[in-house]
Design a protein around this motif. Structure first.
Motif, PDB file in Angstrom:
ATOM      1  N   ALA A  90       1.173  -1.009  -0.104  1.00 53.73           N
ATOM      2  CA  ALA A  90      -0.072  -0.041  -0.451  1.00 53.73           C
ATOM      3  C   ALA A  90       1.006   1.439   0.186  1.00 53.73           C
ATOM      4  CB  ALA A  90      -1.090   0.036   1.617  1.00 53.73           C
ATOM      5  N   ALA A  91       1.441   1.426   0.609  1.00 52.52           N
ATOM      6  CA  ALA A  91       2.675   2.988   0.811  1.00 52.52           C
ATOM      7  C   ALA A  91       3.686   2.751  -0.527  1.00 52.52           C
ATOM      8  CB  ALA A  91       3.943   2.507   1.705  1.00 52.52           C
ATOM      9  N   ILE A  92       3.999   2.045  -1.028  1.00 55.72           N
ATOM     10  CA  ILE A  92       4.945   2.343  -2.891  1.00 55.72           C
ATOM     11  C   ILE A  92       3.448   2.135  -3.628  1.00 55.72           C
ATOM     12  CG2 ILE A  92       4.403  -0.748  -3.488  1.00 55.72           C
ATOM     13  CD1 ILE A  92       7.411   2.015  -3.812  1.00 55.72           C
ATOM     14  N   SER A 108      14.051   7.951   1.658  1.00 57.84           N
ATOM     15  CA  SER A 108      15.379   8.304   1.897  1.00 57.84           C
ATOM     16  C   SER A 108      16.262   7.448   1.167  1.00 57.84           C
ATOM     17  CB  SER A 108      15.477   7.627   3.709  1.00 57.84           C
ATOM     18  OG  SER A 108      15.641   5.789   3.513  1.00 57.84           O
ATOM     19  N   THR A 109      16.641   7.066   0.551  1.00 55.58           N
ATOM     20  CA  THR A 109      17.743   5.835  -0.247  1.00 55.58           C
ATOM     21  C   THR A 109      17.140   5.979  -1.889  1.00 55.58           C
ATOM     22  OG1 THR A 109      15.613   3.476  -0.480  1.00 55.58           O
ATOM     23  CG2 THR A 109      18.206   4.271   0.974  1.00 55.58           C
ATOM     24  N   ARG A 110      15.700   6.428  -1.934  1.00 54.12           N
ATOM     25  CA  ARG A 110      15.085   6.306  -3.797  1.00 54.12           C
ATOM     26  C   ARG A 110      15.780   7.669  -4.095  1.00 54.12           C
ATOM     27  NH1 ARG A 110      15.374   6.097  -8.505  1.00 54.12           N
ATOM     28  NH2 ARG A 110      13.510   5.526  -9.314  1.00 54.12           N
ATOM     29  N   ASN A 122      16.596  -5.484  -6.042  1.00 52.98           N
ATOM     30  CA  ASN A 122      15.218  -5.898  -5.092  1.00 52.98           C
ATOM     31  C   ASN A 122      15.098  -7.200  -4.528  1.00 52.98           C
ATOM     32  OD1 ASN A 122      13.649  -3.247  -5.521  1.00 52.98           O
ATOM     33  ND2 ASN A 122      12.847  -4.161  -7.379  1.00 52.98           N
ATOM     34  N   TYR A 123      14.906  -8.328  -4.743  1.00 53.59           N
ATOM     35  CA  TYR A 123      15.229  -8.980  -3.917  1.00 53.59           C
ATOM     36  C   TYR A 123      16.600  -9.591  -2.918  1.00 53.59           C
ATOM     37  CZ  TYR A 123      15.772 -14.568  -3.491  1.00 53.59           C
ATOM     38  OH  TYR A 123      15.898 -16.309  -3.624  1.00 53.59           O
ATOM     39  N   GLY A 124      17.658  -8.790  -3.825  1.00 54.90           N
ATOM     40  CA  GLY A 124      18.699  -9.279  -2.040  1.00 54.90           C
ATOM     41  C   GLY A 124      18.158  -7.827  -1.253  1.00 54.90           C
ATOM     42  N   LEU A 125      18.166  -6.839  -1.944  1.00 57.25           N
ATOM     43  CA  LEU A 125      18.197  -5.719  -0.745  1.00 57.25           C
ATOM     44  C   LEU A 125      16.522  -5.837   0.363  1.00 57.25           C
ATOM     45  CD1 LEU A 125      19.957  -3.076  -2.749  1.00 57.25           C
ATOM     46  CD2 LEU A 125      20.797  -4.902  -0.384  1.00 57.25           C
ATOM     47  N   ILE A 126      15.416  -5.679  -0.228  1.00 53.41           N
ATOM     48  CA  ILE A 126      14.006  -6.192   0.310  1.00 53.41           C
ATOM     49  C   ILE A 126      14.095  -7.567   1.797  1.00 53.41           C
ATOM     50  CG2 ILE A 126      11.780  -6.581   0.203  1.00 53.41           C
ATOM     51  CD1 ILE A 126      11.362  -4.568  -2.480  1.00 53.41           C
ATOM     52  N   PHE A 127      14.921  -8.442   1.090  1.00 53.00           N
ATOM     53  CA  PHE A 127      14.639  -9.960   1.996  1.00 53.00           C
ATOM     54  C   PHE A 127      15.746 -10.007   2.201  1.00 53.00           C
ATOM     55  CE2 PHE A 127      11.249  -9.834  -1.547  1.00 53.00           C
ATOM     56  CZ  PHE A 127      10.150 -10.141  -0.886  1.00 53.00           C
ATOM     57  N   GLY A 128      17.084  -9.675   1.953  1.00 54.52           N
ATOM     58  CA  GLY A 128      18.386  -9.847   3.148  1.00 54.52           C
ATOM     59  C   GLY A 128      18.914 -10.967   2.551  1.00 54.52           C
ATOM     60  N   HIS A 129      18.478 -11.633   1.163  1.00 60.32           N
ATOM     61  CA  HIS A 129      19.421 -12.897   0.157  1.00 60.32           C
ATOM     62  C   HIS A 129      20.814 -11.933  -0.093  1.00 60.32           C
ATOM     63  CE1 HIS A 129      15.909 -14.866   0.390  1.00 60.32           C
ATOM     64  NE2 HIS A 129      14.856 -14.017  -0.401  1.00 60.32           N
ATOM     65  N   TRP A 130      21.468 -12.913   0.115  1.00 64.78           N
ATOM     66  CA  TRP A 130      22.811 -12.887  -1.093  1.00 64.78           C
ATOM     67  C   TRP A 130      23.418 -12.218  -0.086  1.00 64.78           C
ATOM     68  CZ3 TRP A 130      20.550 -10.846  -6.540  1.00 64.78           C
ATOM     69  CH2 TRP A 130      19.673 -11.504  -6.234  1.00 64.78           C
ATOM     70  N   GLY A 131      23.614 -12.067   1.488  1.00 65.89           N
ATOM     71  CA  GLY A 131      24.032 -11.692   2.009  1.00 65.89           C
ATOM     72  C   GLY A 131      24.284 -10.128   2.621  1.00 65.89           C
ATOM     73  N   LEU A 132      23.355  -9.322   1.761  1.00 69.94           N
ATOM     74  CA  LEU A 132      23.250  -8.312   1.785  1.00 69.94           C
ATOM     75  C   LEU A 132      21.701  -8.150   3.037  1.00 69.94           C
ATOM     76  CD1 LEU A 132      22.192  -7.668  -2.265  1.00 69.94           C
ATOM     77  CD2 LEU A 132      24.635  -7.453  -0.280  1.00 69.94           C
ATOM     78  N   PRO A 133      22.391  -6.886   3.533  1.00 75.10           N
ATOM     79  CA  PRO A 133      20.765  -6.740   4.816  1.00 75.10           C
ATOM     80  C   PRO A 133      19.578  -6.755   4.383  1.00 75.10           C
ATOM     81  CG  PRO A 133      22.010  -4.517   3.834  1.00 75.10           C
ATOM     82  CD  PRO A 133      22.384  -5.838   3.027  1.00 75.10           C
ATOM     83  N   ALA A 134      18.546  -6.679   4.941  1.00 72.69           N
ATOM     84  CA  ALA A 134      17.042  -7.010   5.129  1.00 72.69           C
ATOM     85  C   ALA A 134      16.281  -5.308   4.926  1.00 72.69           C
ATOM     86  CB  ALA A 134      16.243  -7.538   5.759  1.00 72.69           C
ATOM     87  N   MET A 135      15.915  -4.361   4.343  1.00 66.82           N
ATOM     88  CA  MET A 135      15.925  -3.044   4.656  1.00 66.82           C
ATOM     89  C   MET A 135      14.436  -3.046   4.278  1.00 66.82           C
ATOM     90  SD  MET A 135      19.497  -1.909   2.586  1.00 66.82           S
ATOM     91  CE  MET A 135      19.480   0.400   2.353  1.00 66.82           C
ATOM     92  N   GLY A 136      13.612  -4.052   3.589  1.00 67.57           N
ATOM     93  CA  GLY A 136      12.546  -3.822   3.396  1.00 67.57           C
ATOM     94  C   GLY A 136      12.308  -2.740   1.991  1.00 67.57           C
ATOM     95  N   ILE A 137      11.246  -2.093   2.423  1.00 65.41           N
ATOM     96  CA  ILE A 137      10.518  -0.728   1.300  1.00 65.41           C
ATOM     97  C   ILE A 137      12.066   0.279   1.327  1.00 65.41           C
ATOM     98  CG2 ILE A 137      10.224   0.625   3.386  1.00 65.41           C
ATOM     99  CD1 ILE A 137       8.013   1.641   1.288  1.00 65.41           C
ATOM    100  N   ALA A 138      12.693   0.164   2.350  1.00 63.76           N
ATOM    101  CA  ALA A 138      14.222   1.333   2.333  1.00 63.76           C
ATOM    102  C   ALA A 138      15.538   0.533   0.985  1.00 63.76           C
ATOM    103  CB  ALA A 138      14.923   1.470   2.756  1.00 63.76           C
TER     104      ALA A 138
END
Length: 428
Positions: A27-29, A114-116, A157-173
């Motif tokens: 809803a937010a996006i 903040s990131t976009r 998006n797959y990595g940064l939203i959910f935290g896959h591939w060792g990336l941080p799980a940042m959600g919508i940010a």
């Protein structure tokens, strides 16, 4: 089509992944995504002024003027990007407070920006490059670059939203950061292409000219009505989302789902609209004004036919065709949106024809008249939405029907203007 819809591709990717995160994020996006589309449309609108001028110079065979026109556009876009960045970083907290009632939607929207917001620099200069090659009718690499943009955005998006591939799980940010990085990569790829483009020397792209304020003012004067048109058009859509948000997060999520489908199905029209803009301006530069109306009509027919070929299956069978994107245990959101999907057929019919005529008219240089009719149409549009949402219980289908009313009002004024031949004396 893909180059014109680059921001739509990014918004679609963000929405799909956030759908799988939570309904609140989805809803937010929907809300903040439309806001960023307005920001992107401002830069894109100013680039259209440069595109019209480049197409006109190409039609007149004044190739050395192409580079000067391009760099005037780049200088202006870079300065504008800085202003938009500062607004998103420091002004949106207060601006969103005017529209958003839900604390969850408010906080998630700011987290996304903040990131976009950092991507606006590469987005604005990038659309200047797209305007250059579209104005020259050399659009093949735009397809490649947009595919790269989409692929990088999907992967991140797959990595940064959910935290896959060792990336941080940042959600919508994380969605905002993924989109920003994707725009940086796409811009870098375009620079490499320009460096190896043998025809670039004829346009003097490797000679950085001084800032030509007179040329910038000429582009600004031509493009300002186009920007205002985009602001009025998408800004009205942003207000629409703000009004729907007052109905609740569920209604906002349904509206975002319909918006996402609308973005997918409108991609052909965006491409045809950009193409007819260039063709009209180029033919006028060749002193072939008698070809303008037939070009616009033929393009409108192609736009409608292409749109319907991809739209009807999606609208009639949304569960089957949207499942690969939105598949999950709870498909109730698609079921709830089904009545609005039927309205979407009428919207796409009006949009696929009206947008072609609108952009064809802009190609003649009649941008100020376009601003007037779009402003009037937007006032009618917003008055209708406000009345339906606040004073009736007709629901979302009738609220979305405002899009049809908007384009019907627009097309009536555009048809009259083009047949009046007032545009024959305009200079670009």
């Amino acid at each position: 089509m893909l180059g014109s819809a680059a921001q739509n591709v990014v918004a679609l990717s963000d929405s799909v992944f956030l759908f799988h995160l939570s309904e609140e994020d989805f809803a937010a996006i929907g809300f903040v995504g439309v806001f960023y589309l307005v920001i992107a449309a401002i830069g894109y609108g100013f680039s259209r002024g440069g595109q019209i001028m480049i197409a006109r110079r190409a039609g007149e065979r004044e190739l050395t003027e192409v580079g000067r026109t391009f760099y005037a556009m780049v200088y202006f876009e870079a300065a504008l990007a800085l202003l938009m960045f500062l607004f998103m970083q420091y002004g949106c907290y207060y601006f969103f407070g005017l529209f958003v009632n839900s604390e969850v939607i408010f906080e998630k929207s700011l987290a996304y920006l903040s990131t976009r917001s950092w991507g606006v620099f590469f987005s604005y200069v990038g659309v200047a490059v797209i305007a250059l090659y579209t104005g020259l009718a050399r659009t093949s690499f735009i397809i490649v670059d947009t595919i790269i943009l989409g692929a990088v955005n999907i992967a991140l998006n797959y990595g940064l939203i959910f935290g896959h591939w060792g990336l941080p799980a940042m959600g919508i940010a994380g969605a905002g950061l993924a989109s920003t990085i994707a725009e940086v990569v796409a811009f870098a790829v375009f620079l490499v292409y320009i460096f190896f483009d043998k025809k670039a020397r004829a346009y003097r792209l490797f000679r950085l000219p001084d800032i030509d304020l007179a040329l910038i003012r000429q582009q600004y004067k031509l493009a300002l009505p186009i920007v205002a048109q985009s602001f009025v058009g998408l800004g009205s859509w942003f207000v629409f989302f703000g009004i729907v948000e007052n109905l609740g997060e569920r209604e906002l999520a349904i509206t975002n789902l319909v918006r996402m489908v609308y973005l997918i199905l409108s991609i052909p029209t965006w491409g045809f609209a950009s193409g007819v803009n260039t063709m009209v301006s180029n033919f006028i530069g060749q002193r072939k004004r008698q070809a303008v109306l037939p070009i616009i009509w033929k393009t409108a027919k192609l736009s409608w036919l292409t749109t319907m070929l991809i739209a009807l299956p999606v609208v009639l069978f949304p569960h089957e065709l949207l499942y690969p994107l939105l598949g999950g245990e709870d498909m109730s959101l698609i079921s709830a949106a089904q009545p609005v999907f039927y309205v979407l057929v009428g919207i796409l019919t009006a949009f696929s024809v009206g947008s072609i005529y609108f952009n064809g008219m802009a190609g003649t240089g009649a941008t100020f008249y376009g601003l007037i009719i779009q402003t009037v149409s937007a006032v009618v549009y917003l008055g209708y939405i406000y009345s339906v949402v606040n004073y009736t219980d007709w629901g979302l289908p009738w609220a979305w029907a405002s899009e049809i009313l908007y384009w019907v009002v627009m097309m009536a004024a555009i048809f009259w203007y083009l047949r009046s031949r007032h545009w024959h004396g305009l200079e670009v």
